[in-house]
Scaffold this motif. Structure first.
Motif, short mmCIF file in Angstrom:
data_model
loop_
_atom_site.label_atom_id
_atom_site.label_comp_id
_atom_site.label_asym_id
_atom_site.label_seq_id
_atom_site.Cartn_x
_atom_site.Cartn_y
_atom_site.Cartn_z
N VAL A 254 12.23 -32.74 -33.69
CA VAL A 254 13.40 -32.02 -33.21
C VAL A 254 14.62 -32.94 -33.14
CG1 VAL A 254 14.40 -31.09 -31.07
CG2 VAL A 254 12.27 -30.15 -31.96
N THR A 255 15.72 -32.45 -33.63
CA THR A 255 17.02 -33.11 -33.46
C THR A 255 17.96 -32.15 -32.74
OG1 THR A 255 17.97 -32.33 -35.55
CG2 THR A 255 16.73 -34.39 -35.61
N LYS A 256 18.92 -32.73 -32.03
CA LYS A 256 19.96 -31.94 -31.39
C LYS A 256 21.28 -32.65 -31.55
CE LYS A 256 21.76 -28.62 -28.95
NZ LYS A 256 21.89 -27.23 -29.51
N VAL A 257 22.21 -31.97 -32.22
CA VAL A 257 23.53 -32.53 -32.48
C VAL A 257 24.57 -31.64 -31.81
CG1 VAL A 257 25.19 -33.25 -34.23
CG2 VAL A 257 22.72 -33.41 -34.70
N PHE A 258 25.41 -32.24 -30.99
CA PHE A 258 26.50 -31.50 -30.36
C PHE A 258 27.78 -31.70 -31.17
CE2 PHE A 258 23.52 -32.28 -26.88
CZ PHE A 258 23.43 -31.01 -26.32
N ASN A 259 28.56 -30.65 -31.30
CA ASN A 259 29.83 -30.67 -32.05
C ASN A 259 29.66 -31.20 -33.47
OD1 ASN A 259 31.19 -29.82 -29.66
ND2 ASN A 259 31.28 -31.95 -28.96
N GLY B 65 14.80 -36.66 -34.16
CA GLY B 65 13.44 -36.52 -34.68
C GLY B 65 12.36 -36.68 -33.63
N VAL B 66 12.53 -36.03 -32.49
CA VAL B 66 11.58 -36.17 -31.38
C VAL B 66 10.39 -35.23 -31.58
CG1 VAL B 66 11.23 -35.72 -28.92
CG2 VAL B 66 13.26 -36.95 -29.70
N SER B 67 9.19 -35.78 -31.40
CA SER B 67 7.96 -34.98 -31.37
C SER B 67 7.22 -35.32 -30.08
CB SER B 67 7.08 -35.28 -32.58
OG SER B 67 7.71 -34.89 -33.79
#
Length: 229
Positions: free
Chosen positions: A7-12, A24-26
């Motif tokens: 999982v990735t999370k990008v703001f803006n 890239g979290v698992s």
């Protein structure tokens, strides 16, 4: 079990203020366990907590609740999951001023359309369980810090969710009240609840009741160590 896969999370995204919170979290959260997310400020633990609790969507990657992939569900389904699968305990409690202790505990059940007397009885029983039976009719402004915390826990349990999400739940508590919170966590785990807690607090992530610590730094899972709190 709740699983996050790459999982990735990008703001803006695509803007000058773009910020990559997760890279890239698992990770996996087993049922009926207490799992603590820890790491320095900006490590991504609160972002990961919000993804695990269906409060946000990943930019990429997948989240599974049991065998069900939930990261691509429409918002109306995620809202239903938030009401039924999760209970939430916030750092500042987020109790509603002007409402009584009983009314605050009842709030998350309102969208479910259950008979009011049933919700009231359930809320009163929870408050009694947490030694707040005598505070039912008092507004939350009159409660002590520990009483507000126990009210917040009762509110998180009103819909009998299997998983409790807690963001820095001891940040505004002294040592004695933090230990009381952990004692309650242990009792609820014994009743079958799963806890996912984001915390800087060594009292929390070193507690005997904790089954697993997931340590993050710079948006990635890293081996837990003494400086990751």
């Amino acid at each position: 079990m709740i699983r996050v896969e790459n999982v990735t999370k990008v703001f803006n995204p695509g803007r000058p203020s773009e910020y990559v919170a997760l890279r890239g979290v698992s990770a996996a959260v087993p049922e009926n366990k207490v799992v603590v997310l820890t790491g320095p400020s900006g490590s991504g633990k609160t972002t990961l907590l919000s993804l695990l609790g269906c409060m946000a969507r990943p930019t990429s990657g997948r989240i599974h609740l049991g065998e069900r992939e939930i990261s691509s569900l429409p918002e109306r389904f995620l809202a239903e999951l938030r009401r039924t699968a999760f209970g939430f305990i916030f750092q500042s409690f987020n109790l509603v001023p002007g409402l009584t202790t009983l009314e605050n505990v009842m709030v998350p059940a309102c969208p479910l359309g259950q008979p009011r007397h049933q919700v009231r009885d359930r809320a009163a029983a929870l408050l009694e369980k947490f030694r707040l039976g005598g505070k039912i009719g008092q507004t939350v402004e009159s409660l002590s810090g520990g009483e507000k915390q126990r009210t917040a826990i009762a509110r998180a349990l009103i819909n009998d969710p299997p998983t409790i999400i807690a963001d820095e739940p001891t940040a505004n508590l002294d040592t004695a009240l933090s230990l009381e919170f952990l004692e309650i966590v242990g009792q609820l785990r014994a009743e079958g609840k799963t806890f996912i807690i984001a915390s800087h607090d060594a009292i929390v992530h070193e507690a005997q009741v904790v089954d697993q610590v997931i340590s993050l730094r710079d948006g990635m899972v890293v081996p837990a160590g003494p400086h990751d709190c």
